[in-house]
Design a protein around this motif. Structure first.
Motif, PDB file in Angstrom:
ATOM      1  N   UNK A  77       0.857  -1.182   0.000  1.00  0.00           N
ATOM      2  CA  UNK A  77       0.000   0.000   0.000  1.00  0.00           C
ATOM      3  C   UNK A  77       0.895   1.235   0.000  1.00  0.00           C
ATOM      4  N   UNK A  78       0.872   1.998  -1.091  1.00  0.00           N
ATOM      5  CA  UNK A  78       1.734   3.177  -1.241  1.00  0.00           C
ATOM      6  C   UNK A  78       0.855   4.416  -1.332  1.00  0.00           C
ATOM      7  N   UNK A  79       1.193   5.452  -0.546  1.00  0.00           N
ATOM      8  CA  UNK A  79       0.444   6.697  -0.644  1.00  0.00           C
ATOM      9  C   UNK A  79       1.394   7.878  -0.528  1.00  0.00           C
ATOM     10  N   UNK A  80       0.956   9.005  -1.029  1.00  0.00           N
ATOM     11  CA  UNK A  80       1.756  10.222  -1.007  1.00  0.00           C
ATOM     12  C   UNK A  80       0.900  11.351  -0.449  1.00  0.00           C
ATOM     13  N   UNK A  98      19.991  25.466   9.365  1.00  0.00           N
ATOM     14  CA  UNK A  98      19.405  25.943   8.105  1.00  0.00           C
ATOM     15  C   UNK A  98      17.950  25.497   7.964  1.00  0.00           C
ATOM     16  N   UNK A  99      17.322  25.296   9.122  1.00  0.00           N
ATOM     17  CA  UNK A  99      15.920  24.857   9.103  1.00  0.00           C
ATOM     18  C   UNK A  99      15.036  26.013   8.646  1.00  0.00           C
ATOM     19  N   UNK A 100      14.151  25.710   7.705  1.00  0.00           N
ATOM     20  CA  UNK A 100      13.238  26.715   7.163  1.00  0.00           C
ATOM     21  C   UNK A 100      11.975  26.768   8.025  1.00  0.00           C
ATOM     22  N   UNK A 101      11.620  27.960   8.414  1.00  0.00           N
ATOM     23  CA  UNK A 101      10.421  28.088   9.256  1.00  0.00           C
ATOM     24  C   UNK A 101       9.126  27.992   8.443  1.00  0.00           C
ATOM     25  N   UNK A 102       9.221  28.203   7.166  1.00  0.00           N
ATOM     26  CA  UNK A 102       8.056  28.108   6.285  1.00  0.00           C
ATOM     27  C   UNK A 102       8.394  27.061   5.226  1.00  0.00           C
ATOM     28  N   UNK A 103       7.899  25.834   5.418  1.00  0.00           N
ATOM     29  CA  UNK A 103       8.370  24.729   4.576  1.00  0.00           C
ATOM     30  C   UNK A 103       7.202  23.923   4.004  1.00  0.00           C
ATOM     31  N   UNK A 104       7.538  23.131   3.001  1.00  0.00           N
ATOM     32  CA  UNK A 104       6.572  22.267   2.304  1.00  0.00           C
ATOM     33  C   UNK A 104       7.162  20.848   2.267  1.00  0.00           C
ATOM     34  N   UNK A 105       6.332  19.849   2.549  1.00  0.00           N
ATOM     35  CA  UNK A 105       6.803  18.463   2.595  1.00  0.00           C
ATOM     36  C   UNK A 105       5.993  17.597   1.636  1.00  0.00           C
ATOM     37  N   UNK A 106       6.670  16.616   1.006  1.00  0.00           N
ATOM     38  CA  UNK A 106       6.046  15.657   0.094  1.00  0.00           C
ATOM     39  C   UNK A 106       6.414  14.240   0.579  1.00  0.00           C
ATOM     40  N   UNK A 107       5.637  13.682   1.515  1.00  0.00           N
ATOM     41  CA  UNK A 107       5.983  12.371   2.068  1.00  0.00           C
ATOM     42  C   UNK A 107       5.388  11.218   1.258  1.00  0.00           C
ATOM     43  N   UNK A 108       6.203  10.150   1.102  1.00  0.00           N
ATOM     44  CA  UNK A 108       5.747   8.887   0.506  1.00  0.00           C
ATOM     45  C   UNK A 108       5.746   7.824   1.603  1.00  0.00           C
ATOM     46  N   UNK A 297      10.576  11.352   2.655  1.00  0.00           N
ATOM     47  CA  UNK A 297       9.973  12.688   2.638  1.00  0.00           C
ATOM     48  C   UNK A 297      10.885  13.651   1.911  1.00  0.00           C
ATOM     49  N   UNK A 298      10.348  14.236   0.838  1.00  0.00           N
ATOM     50  CA  UNK A 298      10.993  15.387   0.208  1.00  0.00           C
ATOM     51  C   UNK A 298      10.403  16.638   0.849  1.00  0.00           C
ATOM     52  N   UNK A 299      11.279  17.597   1.243  1.00  0.00           N
ATOM     53  CA  UNK A 299      10.731  18.784   1.890  1.00  0.00           C
ATOM     54  C   UNK A 299      11.670  19.968   1.715  1.00  0.00           C
ATOM     55  N   UNK A 312      14.407   9.595   5.174  1.00  0.00           N
ATOM     56  CA  UNK A 312      13.967   8.238   4.794  1.00  0.00           C
ATOM     57  C   UNK A 312      14.121   7.302   5.973  1.00  0.00           C
ATOM     58  N   UNK A 313      13.172   6.362   6.040  1.00  0.00           N
ATOM     59  CA  UNK A 313      13.229   5.361   7.112  1.00  0.00           C
ATOM     60  C   UNK A 313      12.576   4.075   6.621  1.00  0.00           C
ATOM     61  N   UNK A 314      13.058   2.954   7.123  1.00  0.00           N
ATOM     62  CA  UNK A 314      12.507   1.642   6.788  1.00  0.00           C
ATOM     63  C   UNK A 314      12.404   0.819   8.061  1.00  0.00           C
ATOM     64  N   UNK A 315      11.199   0.291   8.301  1.00  0.00           N
ATOM     65  CA  UNK A 315      10.973  -0.512   9.489  1.00  0.00           C
ATOM     66  C   UNK A 315      10.394  -1.859   9.080  1.00  0.00           C
ATOM     67  N   UNK A 316      11.054  -2.914   9.474  1.00  0.00           N
ATOM     68  CA  UNK A 316      10.568  -4.266   9.204  1.00  0.00           C
ATOM     69  C   UNK A 316      10.637  -5.058  10.494  1.00  0.00           C
ATOM     70  N   UNK A 317       9.547  -5.711  10.832  1.00  0.00           N
ATOM     71  CA  UNK A 317       9.543  -6.454  12.087  1.00  0.00           C
ATOM     72  C   UNK A 317       8.382  -7.429  12.154  1.00  0.00           C
ATOM     73  N   UNK A 318       8.507  -8.316  13.113  1.00  0.00           N
ATOM     74  CA  UNK A 318       7.475  -9.337  13.343  1.00  0.00           C
ATOM     75  C   UNK A 318       6.677  -8.987  14.587  1.00  0.00           C
ATOM     76  N   UNK A 319       5.364  -9.227  14.510  1.00  0.00           N
ATOM     77  CA  UNK A 319       4.472  -8.970  15.630  1.00  0.00           C
ATOM     78  C   UNK A 319       3.806 -10.269  16.047  1.00  0.00           C
TER      79      UNK A 319
END
Length: 438
Positions: A77-80, A98-108, A297-299, A312-319
């Protein structure tokens, strides 16, 4: 377009449907044994326009999409998203940033439950069995419609002839009553004999009215099955009952495995298979789930909007579910109990199918003997009527004797036609009992 071309067109249409799985083994060629084009036309039109069949076909399409829906669950399941962030970061807390106080993010986002246990595959199997059952329900609808339409058709044809003969009986009874009334006026007979003659006439007259009512009921039922309104009655062509005859083979014996062609037996087999799959799925619930979650996340949160500024982050695990109050154990026991219940229902369906086939075959045999006896009775009655007619012409028999013998002959003829129609009904019952596999 004449009737023969219509029948040919409808026949090709149904053969096309059969080739693509919409007719499902209905042996329509068996009806060729009656050599009645009007019957075949009614059957073809019913299969094309009957509402129960149309509903069954639409149900197949619905269940087919449910199967596709379960297949889609095996995919990630992929969403943006698109987010705006207004942020104030104190310089004393994070100097030289250099953090921008007024920013835009494009997360996948990516979410995927790895089906290493094939649980979703088992659900797909169940959906496909449901789809197969919908095909079997369509076959059951086809069998019901075809056999009922043929039964309505035969009854209408038989009633047309019976009404004709009953009208003659009524007219003859009236003539007898008129002569008995003259005899009473001359004092030859008593009032009791006159009353009996009038009662016989009224009884025969009532029979005519009842036959007209029965014919109307069968005709409206036939029109309904064909997807037509009662105003379309003139479009229905019915062959004379005397011209209809079964030229096929009357089966003496049938193999027990013929019940496999019955849709109810095949459907119960699929239900039994679904119950086994439910047990398999319940067992797999005791094993851990493996989930994979990805985020990129592009931002403009930092100066660089490109790859250097991507989070970017990747989480894989067993429950593994440790405690759920015994829910999984109880679910497994329930599935096993449902399977045992389904086995008993399957055996019941199997036994009932064998019983229905045996009963239908036995009735075909016994009623055919009755039909042969009725034919012999009619021949004898016809011979007697000819003799009385000759005696009447020679003046040795009265006109009342002639009318009485004619009434007896007509009643024997009606009894013969009823026996013939019962024979057709028994064949249709056997046809339906074996799933059309005659």
């Amino acid at each position: 377009m004449n009737n023969k071309l219509k029948i040919l067109f409808l026949g090709l249409f149904l053969n096309f449907q059969c080739a693509y799985g919409n007719d499902f083994g209905i042996n329509l060629n068996w009806f060729d044994n009656f050599h009645d084009e009007n019957l075949k036309k009614c059957i073809y039109e019913a299969l094309s326009h009957n509402k129960d069949i149309q509903i069954a076909r639409k149900n197949i399409l619905k269940l087919r999409q449910e199967t596709n829906l379960n297949i889609s669950k095996e995919m990630p399941n992929v969403n943006v998203g698109s987010d705006y962030l207004l942020l104030k970061v104190p310089k004393t807390a994070i100097p030289n940033n250099d953090i921008q106080t007024n920013s835009y993010a494009l997360p996948f986002n990516v979410q995927w439950e790895v089906d290493y246990l094939l649980k979703n595959y088992n659900q797909v199997q169940k959906s496909r069995l449901d789809e197969k059952n919908s095909y079997l329900e369509l076959k059951a609808s086809n069998l019901m419609v075809v056999s009922d339409v043929a039964s309505f058709y035969f009854n209408i044809s038989k009633l047309n002839e019976e009404i004709e003969k009953q009208t003659k009986i009524k007219d003859n009874s009236y003539q007898i009553f008129l002569r008995k009334r003259k005899m009473f006026d001359y004092g030859v007979i008593s009032s009791i004999e006159l009353n009996k003659a009038e009662e016989n006439y009224l009884e025969e007259k009532n029979k005519c009215e009842i036959l007209y009512t029965e014919k109307e009921r069968f005709l409206t039922s036939l029109l309904y099955y064909m997807g037509k309104t009662p105003s379309n009655r003139d479009l229905i062509k019915i062959t004379h009952f005397g011209d209809i005859d079964f030229k096929g083979v009357y089966p003496e014996t049938l193999k027990g495995d013929i019940i496999q062609y019955r849709p109810d037996v095949s459907k119960m087999e699929n239900e039994l298979e679904k119950a086994k799959i439910d047990i398999t799925i319940a067992k797999k619930e005791f094993l851990p789930q493996i989930n994979i979650i990805g985020l990129m996340v592009f931002s403009t949160f930092v100066q660089n909007f490109g790859w250097d500024g991507v989070f970017a982050a990747l989480l894989a695990g067993a429950t593994q579910n440790i405690f759920d109050g015994g829910k999984r154990v109880f679910t497994l026991k329930k599935r096993k109990a449902e399977y045992e219940l389904m086995v008993e229902n399957f055996l019941k369906t199997d036994l009932n199918a064998l019983k229905e086939v045996n009963d239908a075959l036995f009735k075909v045999k016994t009623d055919y003997k009755v039909y042969e006896n009725e034919k012999m009775k009619l021949n004898l009655s016809n011979s007697n009527f000819k003799k009385v007619s000759n005696s009447f012409n020679k003046g040795t028999k009265s006109y009342i004797d002639y009318l009485d013998e004619n009434i007896l002959f007509l009643k024997n003829d009606i009894s013969y036609q009823n026996s013939k129609n019962q024979n057709f009904t028994n064949l249709l019952t056997l046809y339906k009992a074996v799933g059309g596999a005659l």
